[in-house]
Enzyme design. Structure first.
Site, PDB file in Angstrom:
ATOM      1  N   LYS A  11       0.819  -1.215   0.000  1.00 40.50           N
ATOM      2  CA  LYS A  11       0.000   0.000   0.000  1.00 40.50           C
ATOM      3  C   LYS A  11       0.857   1.272   0.000  1.00 40.50           C
ATOM      4  O   LYS A  11       2.074   1.218   0.212  1.00 40.50           O
ATOM      5  CB  LYS A  11      -0.946  -0.046   1.210  1.00 40.50           C
ATOM      6  CG  LYS A  11      -1.956  -1.206   1.136  1.00 40.50           C
ATOM      7  CD  LYS A  11      -2.954  -1.154   2.292  1.00 40.50           C
ATOM      8  CE  LYS A  11      -3.987  -2.260   2.195  1.00 40.50           C
ATOM      9  NZ  LYS A  11      -5.012  -2.183   3.264  1.00 40.50           N
ATOM     10  N   TYR A  51     -12.277  -2.376  -3.953  1.00 41.73           N
ATOM     11  CA  TYR A  51     -12.840  -2.496  -2.608  1.00 41.73           C
ATOM     12  C   TYR A  51     -14.370  -2.425  -2.608  1.00 41.73           C
ATOM     13  O   TYR A  51     -14.974  -2.072  -1.574  1.00 41.73           O
ATOM     14  CB  TYR A  51     -12.257  -1.415  -1.696  1.00 41.73           C
ATOM     15  CG  TYR A  51     -10.874  -1.767  -1.151  1.00 41.73           C
ATOM     16  CD1 TYR A  51     -10.686  -2.870  -0.324  1.00 41.73           C
ATOM     17  CD2 TYR A  51      -9.776  -0.979  -1.439  1.00 41.73           C
ATOM     18  CE1 TYR A  51      -9.440  -3.192   0.183  1.00 41.73           C
ATOM     19  CE2 TYR A  51      -8.514  -1.292  -0.923  1.00 41.73           C
ATOM     20  CZ  TYR A  51      -8.363  -2.402  -0.112  1.00 41.73           C
ATOM     21  OH  TYR A  51      -7.129  -2.722   0.410  1.00 41.73           O
ATOM     22  N   ASN A 114      -2.291   0.137   6.682  1.00 42.42           N
ATOM     23  CA  ASN A 114      -1.773  -1.097   7.285  1.00 42.42           C
ATOM     24  C   ASN A 114      -0.916  -1.905   6.312  1.00 42.42           C
ATOM     25  O   ASN A 114      -0.838  -3.120   6.397  1.00 42.42           O
ATOM     26  CB  ASN A 114      -2.914  -1.921   7.886  1.00 42.42           C
ATOM     27  CG  ASN A 114      -3.948  -2.329   6.863  1.00 42.42           C
ATOM     28  OD1 ASN A 114      -3.825  -1.984   5.685  1.00 42.42           O
ATOM     29  ND2 ASN A 114      -4.948  -3.069   7.290  1.00 42.42           N
ATOM     30  N   HIS A 117      -2.214  -5.611   1.411  1.00 34.45           N
ATOM     31  CA  HIS A 117      -3.471  -6.322   1.150  1.00 34.45           C
ATOM     32  C   HIS A 117      -3.130  -7.737   0.719  1.00 34.45           C
ATOM     33  O   HIS A 117      -2.172  -7.941  -0.028  1.00 34.45           O
ATOM     34  CB  HIS A 117      -4.269  -5.652   0.020  1.00 34.45           C
ATOM     35  CG  HIS A 117      -5.366  -6.539  -0.497  1.00 34.45           C
ATOM     36  ND1 HIS A 117      -6.603  -6.603   0.119  1.00 34.45           N
ATOM     37  CD2 HIS A 117      -5.394  -7.460  -1.511  1.00 34.45           C
ATOM     38  CE1 HIS A 117      -7.345  -7.503  -0.523  1.00 34.45           C
ATOM     39  NE2 HIS A 117      -6.639  -8.033  -1.503  1.00 34.45           N
ATOM     40  N   GLU A 128      -9.185 -10.564  -8.203  1.00 35.37           N
ATOM     41  CA  GLU A 128      -8.247  -9.470  -7.929  1.00 35.37           C
ATOM     42  C   GLU A 128      -7.042  -9.530  -8.872  1.00 35.37           C
ATOM     43  O   GLU A 128      -6.597  -8.497  -9.390  1.00 35.37           O
ATOM     44  CB  GLU A 128      -7.810  -9.527  -6.462  1.00 35.37           C
ATOM     45  CG  GLU A 128      -8.949  -9.184  -5.504  1.00 35.37           C
ATOM     46  CD  GLU A 128      -8.626  -9.388  -4.033  1.00 35.37           C
ATOM     47  OE1 GLU A 128      -9.491  -9.100  -3.200  1.00 35.37           O
ATOM     48  OE2 GLU A 128      -7.500  -9.838  -3.707  1.00 35.37           O
TER      49      GLU A 128
HETATM   50  P1  GDP Z   1      -7.849  -7.073   5.484  1.00 34.41           P
HETATM   51  O1  GDP Z   1      -8.393  -8.225   4.673  1.00 34.41           O
HETATM   52  O2  GDP Z   1      -7.036  -7.524   6.670  1.00 34.41           O
HETATM   53  O3  GDP Z   1      -7.085  -6.070   4.644  1.00 34.41           O
HETATM   54  O4  GDP Z   1      -9.092  -6.297   6.123  1.00 34.41           O
HETATM   55  P2  GDP Z   1     -10.552  -5.925   5.602  1.00 34.41           P
HETATM   56  O5  GDP Z   1     -10.895  -6.658   4.338  1.00 34.41           O
HETATM   57  O6  GDP Z   1     -11.475  -6.049   6.765  1.00 34.41           O
HETATM   58  O7  GDP Z   1     -10.440  -4.359   5.284  1.00 34.41           O
HETATM   59  C1  GDP Z   1      -9.869  -3.919   4.087  1.00 34.41           C
HETATM   60  C2  GDP Z   1      -9.014  -2.711   4.386  1.00 34.41           C
HETATM   61  O8  GDP Z   1      -9.843  -1.628   4.773  1.00 34.41           O
HETATM   62  C3  GDP Z   1      -8.024  -2.865   5.551  1.00 34.41           C
HETATM   63  O9  GDP Z   1      -6.837  -3.504   5.180  1.00 34.41           O
HETATM   64  C4  GDP Z   1      -7.801  -1.436   5.970  1.00 34.41           C
HETATM   65  O10 GDP Z   1      -6.854  -0.767   5.123  1.00 34.41           O
HETATM   66  C5  GDP Z   1      -9.166  -0.803   5.712  1.00 34.41           C
HETATM   67  N1  GDP Z   1      -9.959  -0.750   6.945  1.00 34.41           N
HETATM   68  C6  GDP Z   1     -10.612  -1.763   7.578  1.00 34.41           C
HETATM   69  N2  GDP Z   1     -11.232  -1.324   8.686  1.00 34.41           N
HETATM   70  C7  GDP Z   1     -10.981   0.015   8.760  1.00 34.41           C
HETATM   71  C8  GDP Z   1     -11.340   1.035   9.671  1.00 34.41           C
HETATM   72  O11 GDP Z   1     -12.050   0.820  10.654  1.00 34.41           O
HETATM   73  N3  GDP Z   1     -10.877   2.292   9.390  1.00 34.41           N
HETATM   74  C9  GDP Z   1     -10.111   2.568   8.292  1.00 34.41           C
HETATM   75  N4  GDP Z   1      -9.692   3.831   8.067  1.00 34.41           N
HETATM   76  N5  GDP Z   1      -9.739   1.624   7.411  1.00 34.41           N
HETATM   77  C10 GDP Z   1     -10.170   0.365   7.639  1.00 34.41           C
END
Ligand code: GDP
Length: 140
Positions: A11, A51, A114, A117, A128
């Site tokens: 990222k 997304y 974070n 992905h 993807e």
């Molecule tokens: P992953 O599969 O571990 O990447 O997590 P998810 O699929 O749940 O979320 C996708 C991405 O959305 C995450 O990697 C974060 O960058 C972002 N994200 C998820 N939850 C939050 C949140 O509560 N706040 C913000 N700002 N970003 C979030």
């Protein structure tokens, strides 16, 4: 388990802090082979498509803005059990909960920024990968 492929994104927080090589070292140390890789600057539209599953979430706007604000590195990774193996080395979504030694524990800035992905299932990995790579760009 046969050889499996997963889709990865380094990222903007990684490319902006010059950590592409450091993250790739972790990926390779975990036994994942980087069989396709390119640095791109995603459009907002591309980020929204990628997304789409999160489009109803309150952080969707922030997430898609962040992903299209600076370059990213998109990758295809290959290994036995690549999807679970990469999720393990990535660490928990919230870096505060990520296990020691994981990419997110070492490098992530916040829940949003974070660092990486990784696909969560074979079907999503295939979708993807196809969004960002042509078949002849993947060399296993
Ligand atoms: P992953 O599969 O571990 O990447 O997590 P998810 O699929 O749940 O979320 C996708 C991405 O959305 C995450 O990697 C974060 O960058 C972002 N994200 C998820 N939850 C939050 C949140 O509560 N706040 C913000 N700002 N970003 C979030």
């Amino acid at each position: 388990m046969t050889t499996q492929r997963t889709f990865s994104i380094l990222k903007p927080d990684v490319t902006q802090r010059n950590l592409t090589g450091a993250v790739n070292a972790k990926i390779e140390a975990a036994g994942l082979r980087i069989i396709a890789q390119k640095r791109i600057h995603m459009s907002l539209k591309q980020a929204e498509t990628f997304y789409a599953v999160h489009s109803a979430r309150p952080f969707f706007g922030e997430l898609t803005q962040m992903m299209s604000a600076a370059p990213v590195v998109v990758q295809v990774l290959e290994a036995d059990n690549a999807i679970a193996r990469y999720r393990e080395v990535m660490g928990a979504t919230n870096p505060a909960n990520a296990a020691p030694g994981t990419i997110r524990k070492e490098f992530a800035v916040s829940m949003g920024e974070n660092s990486v992905h990784g696909s969560d299932a074979e079907e999503t990995a295939a979708i993807e990968i196809a969004q960002f790579f042509a078949g002849n760009e993947i060399v296993g």
